[in-house]
Write a protein that holds these residues in place. Sequence first.
Motif, PDB file in Angstrom:
ATOM      1  N   ILE A  33       0.803  -1.290  -0.059  1.00 25.68           N
ATOM      2  CA  ILE A  33       0.058   0.137   0.009  1.00 25.68           C
ATOM      3  C   ILE A  33       0.827   1.110   0.135  1.00 25.68           C
ATOM      4  O   ILE A  33       0.778   2.258  -0.588  1.00 25.68           O
ATOM      5  N   TYR A  34       1.795   1.237   0.737  1.00 25.63           N
ATOM      6  CA  TYR A  34       2.826   2.251   0.872  1.00 25.63           C
ATOM      7  C   TYR A  34       3.683   2.510  -0.660  1.00 25.63           C
ATOM      8  O   TYR A  34       3.789   3.765  -1.011  1.00 25.63           O
ATOM      9  N   ILE A  35       3.983   1.345  -1.280  1.00 25.51           N
ATOM     10  CA  ILE A  35       4.678   1.221  -2.420  1.00 25.51           C
ATOM     11  C   ILE A  35       3.758   2.035  -3.485  1.00 25.51           C
ATOM     12  O   ILE A  35       4.015   2.884  -4.284  1.00 25.51           O
ATOM     13  N   LEU A  36       2.362   1.462  -3.366  1.00 25.06           N
ATOM     14  CA  LEU A  36       1.401   2.168  -4.403  1.00 25.06           C
ATOM     15  C   LEU A  36       1.213   3.690  -4.196  1.00 25.06           C
ATOM     16  O   LEU A  36       1.136   4.489  -5.027  1.00 25.06           O
ATOM     17  N   MET A  37       1.096   4.071  -2.797  1.00 21.18           N
ATOM     18  CA  MET A  37       0.799   5.457  -2.633  1.00 21.18           C
ATOM     19  C   MET A  37       2.213   6.303  -3.009  1.00 21.18           C
ATOM     20  O   MET A  37       2.119   7.399  -3.699  1.00 21.18           O
ATOM     21  N   VAL A  38       3.326   5.955  -2.899  1.00 22.21           N
ATOM     22  CA  VAL A  38       4.790   6.680  -3.470  1.00 22.21           C
ATOM     23  C   VAL A  38       4.443   6.807  -4.940  1.00 22.21           C
ATOM     24  O   VAL A  38       4.810   7.589  -5.571  1.00 22.21           O
ATOM     25  N   ALA A  39       4.178   5.409  -5.512  1.00 23.96           N
ATOM     26  CA  ALA A  39       4.243   5.458  -7.029  1.00 23.96           C
ATOM     27  C   ALA A  39       3.336   6.337  -7.494  1.00 23.96           C
ATOM     28  O   ALA A  39       3.698   7.182  -8.493  1.00 23.96           O
ATOM     29  N   TYR A  40       2.204   6.275  -6.885  1.00 23.60           N
ATOM     30  CA  TYR A  40       0.971   7.308  -7.353  1.00 23.60           C
ATOM     31  C   TYR A  40       1.302   8.803  -7.090  1.00 23.60           C
ATOM     32  O   TYR A  40       1.219   9.375  -8.114  1.00 23.60           O
ATOM     33  N   GLN A  41       1.918   9.182  -6.023  1.00 24.27           N
ATOM     34  CA  GLN A  41       2.439  10.388  -5.789  1.00 24.27           C
ATOM     35  C   GLN A  41       3.387  11.000  -7.126  1.00 24.27           C
ATOM     36  O   GLN A  41       3.541  11.972  -7.385  1.00 24.27           O
ATOM     37  N   ALA A  42       4.375  10.249  -7.191  1.00 22.16           N
ATOM     38  CA  ALA A  42       5.293  10.129  -8.463  1.00 22.16           C
ATOM     39  C   ALA A  42       4.712  10.442  -9.680  1.00 22.16           C
ATOM     40  O   ALA A  42       5.343  11.483 -10.198  1.00 22.16           O
ATOM     41  N   ILE A  43       3.558   9.598 -10.058  1.00 23.01           N
ATOM     42  CA  ILE A  43       3.141  10.059 -11.103  1.00 23.01           C
ATOM     43  C   ILE A  43       2.372  11.404 -11.224  1.00 23.01           C
ATOM     44  O   ILE A  43       2.387  11.979 -12.085  1.00 23.01           O
ATOM     45  N   LYS A  44       1.771  11.723 -10.004  1.00 22.26           N
ATOM     46  CA  LYS A  44       1.067  13.042  -9.992  1.00 22.26           C
ATOM     47  C   LYS A  44       2.196  14.055 -10.078  1.00 22.26           C
ATOM     48  O   LYS A  44       2.275  15.213 -10.907  1.00 22.26           O
ATOM     49  N   ALA A  45       3.314  13.937  -9.413  1.00 12.91           N
ATOM     50  CA  ALA A  45       4.366  14.873  -9.565  1.00 12.91           C
ATOM     51  C   ALA A  45       5.073  14.915 -11.179  1.00 12.91           C
ATOM     52  O   ALA A  45       5.589  15.926 -11.345  1.00 12.91           O
ATOM     53  N   SER A  46       4.992  14.001 -11.770  1.00 11.36           N
ATOM     54  CA  SER A  46       5.228  14.049 -13.181  1.00 11.36           C
ATOM     55  C   SER A  46       4.246  15.113 -13.860  1.00 11.36           C
ATOM     56  O   SER A  46       4.675  15.554 -15.189  1.00 11.36           O
ATOM     57  N   ARG A  47       3.181  15.391 -13.483  1.00 15.69           N
ATOM     58  CA  ARG A  47       2.243  16.164 -14.080  1.00 15.69           C
ATOM     59  C   ARG A  47       1.943  15.779 -15.598  1.00 15.69           C
ATOM     60  O   ARG A  47       1.483  16.624 -16.411  1.00 15.69           O
ATOM     61  N   LEU A  48       1.921  14.269 -15.859  1.00 18.70           N
ATOM     62  CA  LEU A  48       1.465  13.791 -17.103  1.00 18.70           C
ATOM     63  C   LEU A  48       0.209  13.191 -16.933  1.00 18.70           C
ATOM     64  O   LEU A  48      -0.127  12.840 -16.050  1.00 18.70           O
ATOM     65  N   ASP A  49      -0.534  12.949 -17.849  1.00 13.65           N
ATOM     66  CA  ASP A  49      -1.826  12.461 -17.905  1.00 13.65           C
ATOM     67  C   ASP A  49      -1.617  10.779 -18.223  1.00 13.65           C
ATOM     68  O   ASP A  49      -1.374  10.383 -19.455  1.00 13.65           O
ATOM     69  N   TRP A  50      -1.180  10.157 -16.894  1.00 13.59           N
ATOM     70  CA  TRP A  50      -1.162   8.665 -17.044  1.00 13.59           C
ATOM     71  C   TRP A  50      -2.641   7.910 -17.424  1.00 13.59           C
ATOM     72  O   TRP A  50      -3.506   8.403 -16.798  1.00 13.59           O
ATOM     73  N   PRO A  51      -2.682   7.064 -18.463  1.00 11.87           N
ATOM     74  CA  PRO A  51      -3.627   6.317 -18.579  1.00 11.87           C
ATOM     75  C   PRO A  51      -4.145   5.435 -17.699  1.00 11.87           C
ATOM     76  O   PRO A  51      -3.352   5.012 -16.802  1.00 11.87           O
ATOM     77  N   LEU A  52      -5.178   5.074 -17.602  1.00 13.66           N
ATOM     78  CA  LEU A  52      -5.892   4.133 -16.842  1.00 13.66           C
ATOM     79  C   LEU A  52      -5.197   2.545 -17.165  1.00 13.66           C
ATOM     80  O   LEU A  52      -5.043   2.307 -17.968  1.00 13.66           O
ATOM     81  N   ILE A  53      -4.460   2.208 -15.974  1.00 17.89           N
ATOM     82  CA  ILE A  53      -4.011   0.776 -16.032  1.00 17.89           C
ATOM     83  C   ILE A  53      -4.928  -0.508 -16.039  1.00 17.89           C
ATOM     84  O   ILE A  53      -5.519  -0.418 -15.015  1.00 17.89           O
ATOM     85  N   THR A  54      -5.354  -0.890 -17.026  1.00 23.07           N
ATOM     86  CA  THR A  54      -6.319  -1.993 -17.135  1.00 23.07           C
ATOM     87  C   THR A  54      -5.898  -3.344 -16.389  1.00 23.07           C
ATOM     88  O   THR A  54      -4.450  -3.654 -16.415  1.00 23.07           O
ATOM     89  N   GLU A  55      -6.544  -4.174 -16.335  1.00 21.90           N
ATOM     90  CA  GLU A  55      -6.644  -5.530 -16.055  1.00 21.90           C
ATOM     91  C   GLU A  55      -5.549  -6.354 -17.088  1.00 21.90           C
ATOM     92  O   GLU A  55      -4.670  -7.149 -16.602  1.00 21.90           O
ATOM     93  N   ASP A  56      -5.837  -5.938 -18.367  1.00 30.14           N
ATOM     94  CA  ASP A  56      -4.768  -6.575 -19.425  1.00 30.14           C
ATOM     95  C   ASP A  56      -3.544  -6.256 -19.308  1.00 30.14           C
ATOM     96  O   ASP A  56      -2.661  -6.911 -19.599  1.00 30.14           O
ATOM     97  N   VAL A  57      -3.467  -4.865 -18.977  1.00 30.16           N
ATOM     98  CA  VAL A  57      -2.056  -4.468 -18.848  1.00 30.16           C
ATOM     99  C   VAL A  57      -1.247  -5.022 -17.610  1.00 30.16           C
ATOM    100  O   VAL A  57      -0.087  -5.508 -17.623  1.00 30.16           O
ATOM    101  N   GLN A  58      -1.943  -5.013 -16.716  1.00 27.48           N
ATOM    102  CA  GLN A  58      -1.675  -5.804 -15.464  1.00 27.48           C
ATOM    103  C   GLN A  58      -1.032  -7.393 -15.728  1.00 27.48           C
ATOM    104  O   GLN A  58      -0.048  -7.646 -15.335  1.00 27.48           O
ATOM    105  N   GLU A  59      -2.131  -7.941 -16.396  1.00 26.18           N
ATOM    106  CA  GLU A  59      -1.721  -9.303 -16.909  1.00 26.18           C
ATOM    107  C   GLU A  59      -0.486  -9.720 -17.659  1.00 26.18           C
ATOM    108  O   GLU A  59       0.314 -10.203 -17.322  1.00 26.18           O
ATOM    109  N   ARG A  60      -0.238  -8.739 -18.746  1.00 26.81           N
ATOM    110  CA  ARG A  60       0.729  -8.661 -19.790  1.00 26.81           C
ATOM    111  C   ARG A  60       2.084  -8.620 -18.992  1.00 26.81           C
ATOM    112  O   ARG A  60       3.034  -9.119 -18.965  1.00 26.81           O
ATOM    113  N   CYS A  61       2.033  -7.564 -17.892  1.00 28.64           N
ATOM    114  CA  CYS A  61       3.415  -7.165 -17.303  1.00 28.64           C
ATOM    115  C   CYS A  61       3.611  -8.279 -16.087  1.00 28.64           C
ATOM    116  O   CYS A  61       4.962  -8.627 -16.166  1.00 28.64           O
ATOM    117  N   LEU A  62       2.586  -8.847 -15.657  1.00 30.02           N
ATOM    118  CA  LEU A  62       2.771 -10.020 -14.865  1.00 30.02           C
ATOM    119  C   LEU A  62       3.479 -11.071 -15.674  1.00 30.02           C
ATOM    120  O   LEU A  62       4.354 -11.529 -14.872  1.00 30.02           O
TER     121      LEU A  62
END
Length: 178
Positions: free
Chosen positions: A59-88
């Motif tokens: 949970i902490y790792i996710l919060m840090v990752a999300y905060q870093a994404i926000k800091a990038s000020r880029l529009d990150w797309p929704l990460i889908t279950e398909d993306v998660q499965e391919r990455c896994l």
Amino acid sequence: MSELSQAQVVQAVVSVERMSAAQRVQLADEIYLRQPNLLASVLVLERMGVSLQQLEVPIYILMVAYQAIKASRLDWPLITEDVQERCLQRLNGSIRFDEGLSPELMRQAVQQRVDGHAQRYLLAFVHGYLRDHDLLAVRSDAEKYLLLASFNLVECIAATAPGGTPQRRPSSGKQAAP
């Protein structure tokens, strides 16, 4: 390809560290609205035997990752279950490659992977955070699932970074011995 900078990851760590419990709940609500699949991939770990105390780590790792994404000020797309499965699947292939390596070759392989990763600073943070919490040894199935989910967060962020498909950084020329 947009790599989260070292400064963005460090600032995200500082930001999450400074949050009160209420602010962390508010951040979790924001993650639920913007990246619900990432949050679900962490929360499901409880069903896989991960204790509530252990669940605090991803949970902490996710919060840090999300905060870093926000800091990038880029529009990150929704990460889908398909993306998660391919990455896994890609992550599992990498793990299988490492099986049976000597400790020195394992260290070299991990270093190469971090150095060449599309999100190397985030990956280095996750690896260090898991190491600091003694979760890299994989002593149980629950720890294995926790590890996979944590590293898969990084893989998913790398795979969906604005600016194109993830590209591995050029190798530093150092290669693990065969």
